[in-house]
Design a protein around this motif. Structure first.
Motif, PDB file in Angstrom:
ATOM      1  N   ASP A 284       9.230  86.000 -11.873  1.00 31.51           N
ATOM      2  CA  ASP A 284       9.523  87.420 -11.920  1.00 31.51           C
ATOM      3  C   ASP A 284      11.014  87.642 -11.670  1.00 31.51           C
ATOM      4  O   ASP A 284      11.715  86.752 -11.185  1.00 31.51           O
ATOM      5  CB  ASP A 284       8.646  88.208 -10.940  1.00 31.51           C
ATOM      6  N   GLU A 285      11.503  88.816 -12.018  1.00 28.31           N
ATOM      7  CA  GLU A 285      12.944  89.000 -12.064  1.00 28.31           C
ATOM      8  C   GLU A 285      13.637  88.699 -10.745  1.00 28.31           C
ATOM      9  O   GLU A 285      14.730  88.150 -10.716  1.00 28.31           O
ATOM     10  CB  GLU A 285      13.288  90.429 -12.510  1.00 28.31           C
ATOM     11  N   GLN A 286      12.974  89.055  -9.657  1.00 26.49           N
ATOM     12  CA  GLN A 286      13.646  88.851  -8.376  1.00 26.49           C
ATOM     13  C   GLN A 286      13.807  87.369  -8.054  1.00 26.49           C
ATOM     14  O   GLN A 286      14.876  86.907  -7.662  1.00 26.49           O
ATOM     15  CB  GLN A 286      12.908  89.609  -7.274  1.00 26.49           C
TER      16      GLN A 286
ATOM     17  N   MET B 247      16.510  85.827 -10.182  1.00 25.45           N
ATOM     18  CA  MET B 247      17.890  86.008  -9.719  1.00 25.45           C
ATOM     19  C   MET B 247      18.239  84.982  -8.657  1.00 25.45           C
ATOM     20  O   MET B 247      19.288  84.358  -8.696  1.00 25.45           O
ATOM     21  CB  MET B 247      18.063  87.413  -9.133  1.00 25.45           C
TER      22      MET B 247
ATOM     23  N   TYR C 222      26.504  89.171  -7.397  1.00 27.08           N
ATOM     24  CA  TYR C 222      25.624  90.169  -7.940  1.00 27.08           C
ATOM     25  C   TYR C 222      26.405  91.412  -8.350  1.00 27.08           C
ATOM     26  O   TYR C 222      26.039  92.118  -9.295  1.00 27.08           O
ATOM     27  CB  TYR C 222      24.554  90.517  -6.895  1.00 27.08           C
ATOM     28  N   GLU C 223      27.486  91.670  -7.626  1.00 27.31           N
ATOM     29  CA  GLU C 223      28.280  92.872  -7.915  1.00 27.31           C
ATOM     30  C   GLU C 223      28.919  92.817  -9.297  1.00 27.31           C
ATOM     31  O   GLU C 223      29.149  93.849  -9.923  1.00 27.31           O
ATOM     32  CB  GLU C 223      29.365  93.077  -6.837  1.00 27.31           C
TER      33      GLU C 223
ATOM     34  N   SER D  30      27.707  94.762 -12.509  1.00 26.56           N
ATOM     35  CA  SER D  30      28.028  96.140 -12.837  1.00 26.56           C
ATOM     36  C   SER D  30      29.448  96.277 -13.383  1.00 26.56           C
ATOM     37  O   SER D  30      29.869  97.372 -13.757  1.00 26.56           O
ATOM     38  CB  SER D  30      27.858  97.037 -11.617  1.00 26.56           C
TER      39      SER D  30
ATOM     40  N   GLY E 228       9.006  96.896  -5.816  1.00 26.34           N
ATOM     41  CA  GLY E 228       8.717  96.348  -4.495  1.00 26.34           C
ATOM     42  C   GLY E 228       8.307  94.903  -4.642  1.00 26.34           C
ATOM     43  O   GLY E 228       7.899  94.487  -5.723  1.00 26.34           O
TER      44      GLY E 228
ATOM     45  N   HIS F  30       8.996  94.689 -12.096  1.00 30.08           N
ATOM     46  CA  HIS F  30       9.751  93.838 -11.187  1.00 30.08           C
ATOM     47  C   HIS F  30      11.227  93.834 -11.562  1.00 30.08           C
ATOM     48  O   HIS F  30      12.046  93.301 -10.816  1.00 30.08           O
ATOM     49  CB  HIS F  30       9.227  92.402 -11.253  1.00 30.08           C
ATOM     50  N   SER F  31      11.539  94.400 -12.729  1.00 28.88           N
ATOM     51  CA  SER F  31      12.921  94.339 -13.186  1.00 28.88           C
ATOM     52  C   SER F  31      13.682  95.562 -12.683  1.00 28.88           C
ATOM     53  O   SER F  31      13.369  96.702 -13.032  1.00 28.88           O
ATOM     54  CB  SER F  31      12.963  94.293 -14.714  1.00 28.88           C
ATOM     55  N   LEU F  32      14.690  95.324 -11.889  1.00 31.96           N
ATOM     56  CA  LEU F  32      15.433  96.447 -11.313  1.00 31.96           C
ATOM     57  C   LEU F  32      16.247  97.143 -12.392  1.00 31.96           C
ATOM     58  O   LEU F  32      16.391  98.369 -12.390  1.00 31.96           O
ATOM     59  CB  LEU F  32      16.342  95.958 -10.184  1.00 31.96           C
ATOM     60  N   THR F  33      16.794  96.360 -13.338  1.00 32.92           N
ATOM     61  CA  THR F  33      17.536  96.956 -14.446  1.00 32.92           C
ATOM     62  C   THR F  33      16.629  97.898 -15.228  1.00 32.92           C
ATOM     63  O   THR F  33      16.978  99.048 -15.502  1.00 32.92           O
ATOM     64  CB  THR F  33      18.045  95.844 -15.382  1.00 32.92           C
TER      65      THR F  33
ATOM     66  N   ARG G  23      21.221 100.126  -8.720  1.00 33.37           N
ATOM     67  CA  ARG G  23      20.498  98.868  -8.735  1.00 33.37           C
ATOM     68  C   ARG G  23      20.792  98.054  -7.477  1.00 33.37           C
ATOM     69  O   ARG G  23      19.902  97.448  -6.876  1.00 33.37           O
ATOM     70  CB  ARG G  23      20.848  98.060  -9.985  1.00 33.37           C
ATOM     71  N   ASP G  24      22.039  98.073  -7.046  1.00 33.82           N
ATOM     72  CA  ASP G  24      22.398  97.355  -5.815  1.00 33.82           C
ATOM     73  C   ASP G  24      21.617  97.879  -4.626  1.00 33.82           C
ATOM     74  O   ASP G  24      21.147  97.106  -3.783  1.00 33.82           O
ATOM     75  CB  ASP G  24      23.898  97.511  -5.528  1.00 33.82           C
TER      76      ASP G  24
ATOM     77  N   TRP H  79      18.211  96.560  -4.779  1.00 33.66           N
ATOM     78  CA  TRP H  79      18.256  95.119  -4.545  1.00 33.66           C
ATOM     79  C   TRP H  79      18.387  94.802  -3.066  1.00 33.66           C
ATOM     80  O   TRP H  79      17.767  93.871  -2.544  1.00 33.66           O
ATOM     81  CB  TRP H  79      19.402  94.503  -5.370  1.00 33.66           C
TER      82      TRP H  79
ATOM     83  N   ILE I 220      15.043  95.097  -1.427  1.00 35.47           N
ATOM     84  CA  ILE I 220      14.154  94.008  -1.794  1.00 35.47           C
ATOM     85  C   ILE I 220      14.576  92.713  -1.111  1.00 35.47           C
ATOM     86  O   ILE I 220      13.760  91.980  -0.554  1.00 35.47           O
ATOM     87  CB  ILE I 220      14.175  93.792  -3.327  1.00 35.47           C
TER      88      ILE I 220
END
Ligand SMILES: Nc1ncnc2c1ncn2[C@@H]1O[C@H](COP(=O)(O)OP(=O)(O)OP(=O)(O)O)[C@@H](O)[C@H]1O
Ligand SMILES: Nc1ncnc2c1ncn2[C@@H]1O[C@H](COP(=O)(O)OP(=O)(O)OP(=O)(O)O)[C@@H](O)[C@H]1O
Ligand SMILES: Cc1ncc(C[n+]2csc(CCO)c2C)c(N)n1
Ligand SMILES: [Mg+2]
Ligand SMILES: [Mg+2]
Lengths: 266, 251, 270, 297, 270
Positions: free
Chosen positions: C184-186, C189, C247-248, C251, E57, E211-214, E259-260, E263, E266
């Motif tokens: 999953d996306e988290q 990352m 991560y920054e 953006s 979440g 699950h994707s924050l984007t 998004r940050d 994140w 999470i």
């Protein structure tokens, strides 16, 4: 009440009925002698039964080796090569639909009335499900696993030993479970039909002279063999396939029979 | 499609080859033709048997017994199998017992069926039922377990009634497995009925085969065996054909 | 997994430094019963040792096929491929490690046995094997999980085992085909950061396939964009964002414009 | 009309011929009853069927009646059908040179344990003071196993015995119809309860069966034709069966003759030698209630 | 799928306008044989009609459970939930449509029959059903694909069918549980735009789990962030980016900082 408790209760109730129904005269002893008289009959002729059991076990063991060894080998070949698979599998499945028992008397002519004909018959009987299950097991191996092994430089034989066989174990075991049960049935049934030794022979012999306690003593021994075989497979499953716990398919393989690859037990 | 034809042709060739070997073995006397009448003789006898009114009557008798036993065993077995699949507790209780029952040679119980049903239609149907029900139960269980939870949830979320869920989700999901189960159940069923006929019966094709066997009428016996095999294989192929039709949506 | 515990490179005489990949006019045609599928056409590509290269492109464009050829798992129909200067006619885990999705772990082996697998194939002794598997597991942060079976590990942990297995023979090149697709996306990352850390620590050449453009830009030194079938290279971007990536940066404008450029290629072809 | 269910142990066995004749000559109809014939897989199965209530009057080995009494199945022998083993022969392959006395240690095929063929095999062992192995092969196994050389000899019953000796494949080394002293080997049997409930039906059944026997004795051609048809054998073999089996059967079925008990006891003793246990005295299983009055055809 | 071809709203007398969702002090406890699992605790939430709300979440925090309760597929242990002003004791497809992952399509039905399924359950006539399914399929851009079976469609197309099925009864509320999880990132992006277009055209209230924050920020009017078990709401963000959303916004500062912020929540809980 836990399921296991209820199951045991059912078994106990069945045993109690077995004792009670004939004693009360509700079923003639000819058809079902009481458990106690069955046990007594078996005990009195313990030597004879022991000897017969040895013969039967010998035949079962050899047939098991043929049925399972051959079934796994041929299943592996057919399962891994697409051409023979397309050609053979439908024919095997058709062959499977034929009630083989009718042919058994002819069978003895070819191989004699000794152990050979029993072994041949039981081997064929148990061979088909084992082969079908193995072929299915090999066929459903995740190609990703084989690719990974290849990428690590595994040779053909290394892939066979280290990937194909372990990956196929759960399916093969469920095939063995059915195949093995049928081997036992096959040996006993063929002994019942034509033979001069073994549990099946005793069952038949005592049956034609209306000695039902001795018949059922033989039946009890067959049941015991089935139970022991089942326990053995469970044990192997636990040893060989710990890794499958957790997957749904894995749980199923432990207590389940794949419906494909069964043959009528006579 | 061309390769499909090649495969079929090869299969036919294999069958023809088997018959040829049979013919040669018998004709050349490699095998005593008294013990193994030639394929051509057997087929001729088969043709002859099929002309006989009595054999045709036997076939009808057996067919009706098989059909009845099947019609009884399938719904009853399916119901029990369904309960086992849907109810964990029931499953824990019944599964080991069922497996055990499955691994006993059923022919031991043949006399019991005469005791309960006498000799006749009901005894043969009864034994056919008994030989079939276990496998129906076990394969229904597998079939029900093949239904995806997601599909059930979808149906529920659209307010499907239990009957609608049964017919619109369970049935189609289970169909491929169920057809396979039917196919195998029929094999068991046929074997059961024939066995009962061989053991004690006034009529039926199994009774005939046993009689031919008992009296060493090898041509008739082999013709009977070929006939049963042909019927079993025909049924088998029929169901498999339906299977491929019904699961065309499977990739 | 320091170089000291690792086996030396295979006995090849490299014309190019270890870890260099050279793809020259490569094509791949699949012959099927009905027709011939041209999967790749005239693909050329140079990867310098130690670079992190990401391959993106629409589904079916031939990314996996290209990777398979680099791994020696499939032979190209035309053109040449060399790894560390020599062709790769068959898989050679001393030159190339391959990492697949988590599903490629052997479920019947423990994490540690999975990592030992490539060594076991070559007959490395038990104790040696174990030691090197430990090193590899430590490198991917799975110290102490060696005795678990895959089904007892989370998705991210399984993927780490997979990476450890690819690394255990210390090959100069690591090929990764959508390794994080099942995560999953988290977790993805976190695994990306983890992979960059491992890459930095070992200095391997990495070729990485993904569908995620964010992931592509985040990880890569260079991004190679492929066209739909027949697969060709339509763009080759240098990602000059500083390392370590944070991560920054996601953006930031630089990041955004790189991703947009890729996206336009992909959208065009869809 | 009342229906009687008649149980027969084998298709190609004289009781079947008798019962079939009775049906075809409408003798049951003449008695005002109906009959339903069922052929089972052998003597034991036929007896089981009667015990289970699936057959009313059966033809079977008398020893089974005695054994059944100890297992809660109370039946009696109602009519004496055969005093010997007509058509039963000990045979070897024609090319074999073995005689009866050479069978020591050899294999001899029988149909099943406790069957007529088994009793005869045991009797041979005792009478000739030799030991051989009895191998049960089922009715269908006798000839194939003999021809295939799986056994050295076989106890074969008619008409198979006539068939293979005629074809030259096998030869007789012992003719049981001649060697075995007369004993009450086979009889018509019914459960005590059935006899008690329907004595008249039993009487009429026996009348029809013995009527059929009389008919057969009087009509050779018709009988041979029936046997040819029923057994699917050549007419000449059927004629042999007629002469050597049918014509030898007991004609009056009476169970109160002077030597009946003795001859029945002899049959039971042979069965005991065959491994049957718990056999009571012969007198216990004799019913003298009926005397067949052959139906006029 | 204009409102004119659709069935009128169910015969409820709404205290609140159609499409409003009100979750008040909701809790959910799962009783298992070994222990009680508190999946959700004291969750309160208001969704105004026509809003696009995204739920994020960590895994296992209770997102699916919350959605199931809103759909009437599971009853909460405590608290109240109302949809369009009335409680939802059982699934009511006239008030709530649910869209699952692509795998939830019935493989034995064609695309069109899948979409007709909810209508067939209610005995809508064949021709009426067909017409409405056509409208729904047109809305999701699948005109002309109605006769195909799911296995003949791509992942993205399957997901469109799934959405059409959720929309066919024109419910004011659409609940979507990770609908795009099985799609690759590029298809996912396209599907996101597609979904926003449909949403804009129909004006439904959407609750969307991902699950994707984007994806969350890209799609949402509001993002609700939940804590690990027992699930609680730890943040509720308003996304004030203009609509229509464009791909370029992803690289913007406003997007990045939203998004940050998510994140960080999470990461804290992981
Ligand atoms: N064994 C094969 N036989 C025939 N065609 C194949 C074979 N393997 C791959 N192809 C075709 O080659 C093309 C490239 O496939 P490949 O798997 O390399 O694509 P990909 O870029 O990895 O796609 P994805 O993103 O879906 O993984 C596809 O069109 C595929 O259909
Ligand atoms: N039927 C059940 N019985 C027991 N516990 C359950 C049940 N269903 C869910 N749970 C538990 O409730 C919690 C919330 O589950 P839920 O599926 O709602 O999480 P989620 O946020 O959707 O997770 P994911 O992101 O992985 O989909 C989990 O810890 C789960 O283990
Ligand atoms: C083919 C054949 N099989 C079995 C028997 C056994 N049997 C049934 S009744 C009976 C009594 C007369 O001896 C006997 C021996 C047989 N006769 N013929
Ligand atoms: Mg790929
Ligand atoms: Mg969820």
């Amino acid at each position: 009440m836990s399921a296991a408790t209820l199951r045991r209760l059912i078994v106990v109730a069945l045993i109690a009925l077995w004792e009670f129904l004939p004693r009360a005269g509700l079923i003639p002893e000819l058809f079902l002698p009481s458990l106690s008289s069955t046990l007594a009959a078996g005990w009195n002729e313990a030597g004879e039964y022991g000897h017969a059991l040895a013969v039967t076990l010998y035949e079962v063991a050899i047939s098991m080796a043929f049925a399972c060894g051959g079934g796994i080998l041929l299943g592996a070949i057919v399962g891994s090569l697409p051409r023979p698979r397309i050609l053979i599998m439908p024919m095997v499945s058709s062959l499977y639909a034929v009630p083989l028992v009718i042919l058994y008397p002819v069978f003895t002519v070819w191989l004699g009335i000794g152990s050979e004909s029993k072994i041949a018959f039981a081997s064929i009987y148990g061979f088909l499900p084992t082969m079908l299950a193995t072929a299915a097991g090999i066929q459903t191996i995740d190609p990703q696993l084989l690719l990974a092994a290849r990428s690590m430089g595994a040779t053909l034989s290394q892939r066979l030993v280290r990937v194909i066989i372990p990956a196929a174990i759960p399916t093969v075991l469920s095939g063995l479970r059915v195949g093995g049960a049928l081997v036992i049935v096959g040996v006993v049934v063929s002994e019942m039909l034509i033979s001069s030794a073994g549990i099946g022979y005793l069952i038949s012999r005592y049956r034609t002279i209306l000695d039902s306690p001795h018949v059922f003593a033989g039946v009890l021994l067959v049941l015991a063999m089935a139970i022991a075989f089942n326990a053995a497979i469970k044990w192997i499953e636990r040893k060989a396939a710990i890794w499958q716990t957790g997957t749904r398919a894995g749980q199923d393989a432990a207590g389940e029979i794949a419906p494909t690859g069964l043959q009528p037990a006579t | 499609m061309q390769s499909g034809f090649a495969v079929k042709a090869t299969r036919v060739a294999i069958v023809v080859a088997l018959f040829a070997i049979w013919e040669i073995l018998s004709r050349t006397g490699i095998v005593n033709p008294r013990l193994l009448p030639s394929a051509s003789d057997t087929l001729a006898t088969l043709g002859d048997l099929l002309q006989r009114a009595s054999v045709r009557k036997d076939l009808v008798v057996t067919a009706s017994e098989v059909a009845t036993a099947f019609a009884l065993a399938v719904p009853v077995g399916a119901l029990i199998g369904f309960l086992i699949a849907e109810n964990r507790y029931f499953a824990d209780v019944a599964k080991p017992l069922l497996f055990f029952a499955f691994s006993i040679p059923k022919s031991i119980f043949l006399p019991m069926f005469i005791l309960v049903f006498g000799v006749g239609f009901s005894q043969k149907v009864g034994f056919g039922f008994f030989s079939t029900i276990f496998i129906v139960i076990m394969s229904t269980t597998t079939a029900v377990e093949s239904v995806k939870v997601e599909h059930l949830t979808v149906a529920r979320s659209y307010g499907a009634t239990p009957v609608q869920t049964a017919f619109r989700v369970y049935l189609p999901s289970m169909l491929p497995v169920l057809l396979e189960a039917l196919r195998i159940s029929m094999i068991f069923n046929l074997t059961g009925v024939i066995l009962a006929e061989m053991y004690a019966s006034r009529d039926g094709i199994g009774h005939q085969i046993a009689t031919w066997g008992e009296n060493f009428q090898m041509k008739q016996l082999l013709a009977g065996v070929v006939m049963i095999a042909a019927i079993a294989i025909a049924f088998n192929e029929l169901v498999r054909w339906v299977e491929t039709r019904c699961s065309h949506w499977r990739t | 997994m320091g170089g000291n515990t690792m086996q030396p490179l295979a006995n090849i005489t490299p014309l190019k430094p270890a870890g260099a990949i050279e793809v020259r006019n490569v094509g791949q045609v699949f012959k099927t019963t009905t027709q011939d599928v041209v999967a790749l056409e005239n693909v050329s590509l140079d990867v310098k040792p130690g670079r992190f290269v990401v391959l993106v492109g629409p589904s079916g464009c031939g990314k996996s096929t290209l990777l398979m050829m680099m791994a020696g798992l499939r032979q190209q129909t035309s053109g040449t491929i060399t790894i560390s200067g020599a062709p790769i006619p068959e898989p050679d885990p001393n030159r190339v490690g391959v990492v697949f999705q988590e599903a490629s772990l052997f479920p019947w082996l423990t994490a540690e046995e999975n990592v030992e697998f490539p060594l076991a194939l070559r007959g490395v002794t038990k104790s040696d094997r174990r030691a090197r598997a430990q090193d590899a597991l430590k490198l991917v942060g799975l110290d102490g999980f060696g005795k678990r079976h895959p089904h007892e590990l989370s998705g991210g942990m399984k993927q780490r085992v997979s990476i450890a297995r690819g690394l255990v023979q210390d090959p100069p090149v690591l090929l990764m085909d959508e390794p994080f697709a099942a995560l999953d996306e988290q977790t993805r990352m976190t695994m990306g950061d983890e992979l960059l850390r491992i890459w930095a620590a070992t200095g391997k050449t990495v070729v990485f396939v993904t569908h995620s453009l964010t992931e592509a830009v985040y990880l890569a030194d260079e991004v190679i964009v492929m066209s739909p079938r027949p697969g060709r290279i339509v763009d080759h971007l240098q990602v000059s964002l500083p390392r370590p990536r944070t991560y920054e940066m996601l953006s930031g404008d630089a990041f955004g414009s790189l991703r947009d450029r890729i996206w336009r290629h992909i959208r065009k072809s869809a | 009309a009342d229906t009687v269910r008649i149980g027969l142990p084998t298709k190609t066995y004289w009781p079947t011929t008798i019962a079939e004749t009775a049906v075809r000559q409408k003798l049951f109809e003449k008695e005002g009853i109906k009959a339903e014939l069922t052929i089972y897989r052998g003597g034991a199965e036929t007896f089981e069927a009667m015990a289970a209530g699936a057959a009313d009057v059966i033809l079977d080995a008398t020893s089974l009646v005695s054994a059944g009494r100890k297992k809660g199945v109370n039946s009696k022998v109602l009519a004496n059908a055969a005093m010997g083993y007509y058509g039963w022969q000990l045979m070897t392959l024609s090319k074999s040179t073995l005689g009866v006395n050479d069978l020591k240690g050899k294999k001899v095929a029988i149909t099943s344990a406790g069957s007529g063929s088994d009793l005869l095999a045991l009797w041979t062992q005792q009478d000739k003071k030799i030991e051989f192995t009895r191998v049960p092969v089922g009715g269908g196994g006798l000839v194939p196993n003999l021809l295939a050389g799986n056994v050295d000899a076989a106890v074969v019953y008619s008409p198979l015995s006539f068939q293979i000796s005629k074809s030259g494949e096998a030869r007789t080394i012992l003719d049981f119809s001649k060697e075995v002293p007369p004993n009450l080997a086979a009889g018509w049997i019914a459960l005590d309860k059935y006899v008690q409930d329907k004595p008249q039906l039993v009487q009429k059944t026996l009348n029809a069966l013995y009527g059929a026997l009389m008919f057969m004795r009087a009509n050779k051609d018709a009988s041979v034709k029936l046997i040819t048809e029923l057994y699917e054998i050549p007419a000449e073999i059927a004629a042999l069966e007629y002469e050597n089996t049918i014509m030898k059967l007991e004609t009056d079925g009476s169970m109160d003759g002077p030597k009946i008990t003795e001859q029945l006891q002899l049959a039971l003793d042979m069965a005991k030698a065959g491994g049957m246990k718990d056999l009571g005295p012969a007198a216990e299983i004799i019913s003298t209630q009926f005397k067949p009055v052959p139906t006029k055809f």
